[in-house]
Write a protein that holds these residues in place. Structure first.
Motif, short mmCIF file in Angstrom:
data_model
loop_
_atom_site.label_atom_id
_atom_site.label_comp_id
_atom_site.label_asym_id
_atom_site.label_seq_id
_atom_site.Cartn_x
_atom_site.Cartn_y
_atom_site.Cartn_z
N UNK A 24 0.83 -1.21 0.00
CA UNK A 24 0.00 0.00 0.00
C UNK A 24 0.86 1.26 0.00
N UNK A 25 1.93 1.27 0.76
CA UNK A 25 2.77 2.47 0.84
C UNK A 25 3.36 2.83 -0.52
N UNK A 26 3.92 1.86 -1.21
CA UNK A 26 4.51 2.12 -2.53
C UNK A 26 3.44 2.58 -3.51
N UNK A 27 2.29 1.94 -3.45
CA UNK A 27 1.20 2.29 -4.36
C UNK A 27 0.75 3.73 -4.12
N UNK A 93 -9.28 4.55 -3.00
CA UNK A 93 -8.24 5.40 -2.42
C UNK A 93 -8.48 5.65 -0.94
N UNK A 94 -9.75 5.85 -0.57
CA UNK A 94 -10.08 6.07 0.85
C UNK A 94 -9.69 4.83 1.67
N UNK A 95 -9.95 3.65 1.13
CA UNK A 95 -9.59 2.42 1.83
C UNK A 95 -8.07 2.27 1.94
N UNK A 96 -7.34 2.64 0.89
CA UNK A 96 -5.87 2.58 0.94
C UNK A 96 -5.33 3.53 2.00
N UNK A 97 -5.88 4.74 2.04
CA UNK A 97 -5.41 5.74 3.00
C UNK A 97 -5.81 5.39 4.43
N UNK A 101 -0.43 3.74 8.99
CA UNK A 101 0.91 3.97 8.42
C UNK A 101 1.87 2.82 8.72
N UNK A 102 1.80 2.27 9.93
CA UNK A 102 2.73 1.20 10.29
C UNK A 102 2.40 -0.13 9.61
N UNK A 103 1.23 -0.25 8.99
CA UNK A 103 0.83 -1.49 8.31
C UNK A 103 0.93 -1.38 6.79
N UNK A 104 1.21 -0.20 6.27
CA UNK A 104 1.18 0.01 4.82
C UNK A 104 2.23 -0.77 4.05
N UNK A 109 -2.19 -4.19 -1.92
CA UNK A 109 -3.33 -3.54 -2.55
C UNK A 109 -4.46 -4.55 -2.77
N UNK A 110 -4.10 -5.79 -3.02
CA UNK A 110 -5.10 -6.84 -3.21
C UNK A 110 -5.88 -7.07 -1.92
N UNK A 111 -5.21 -7.04 -0.77
CA UNK A 111 -5.88 -7.20 0.52
C UNK A 111 -6.86 -6.07 0.76
#
Length: 125
Positions: A24-27, A93-97, A101-104, A109-111
């Motif tokens: 998620x962080x890289x994405x 995007x809201x779900x990604x954000x 932060x410590x889990x990103x 992204x699939x999860x």
């Protein structure tokens, strides 16, 4: 090993391996770079690479769903039979954000897409 053999081996390994999940962080870093382009983002090859990653995640989840259904096992989400499951870019995007932060770095992204589908199309309605 010659360069030619090395390249051939690399191509075989890459083509034989399943799609690699993106953290998620890289994405999100890549998304922010594209967003800074504003209306010109649609001309960016990176926009289409990101779109392809999301579509690939969706296809993997679709395949997993079909395999579980065929085996008579419970599924994580239950999309409507008559309609293709849809997730808006803002919803995704809201779900990604929302990922802490410590889990990103360890969340793919699939999860996240699976979680969105679980919320949007719960089983046992």
């Amino acid at each position: 090993m010659s360069l030619r053999r090395f390249l051939a081996a690399a191509i075989i390994l890459v083509s034989a391996s399943p799609a690699l999940a993106t953290d998620v962080e890289s994405f999100l870093v890549r998304v922010h770079k594209v967003q800074r382009l504003g209306p010109f983002a649609f001309f960016s090859p990176e926009f289409y690479r990101l779109k392809h990653l999301v579509e690939a995640d969706g296809e993997e989840l679709k395949t997993e769903y079909a395999e579980l259904k065929a085996a008579g096992r419970p599924t994580a989400f239950c999309p409507p039979v008559a309609d293709k499951p849809r997730v808006s870019p803002n919803e995704y995007l809201a779900a990604l954000k929302a990922v802490p932060a410590e889990r990103r770095r360890v969340t793919t992204t699939k999860d996240v897409l699976r979680t969105v589908l679980e919320r949007k199309y719960p089983c046992g309605r």
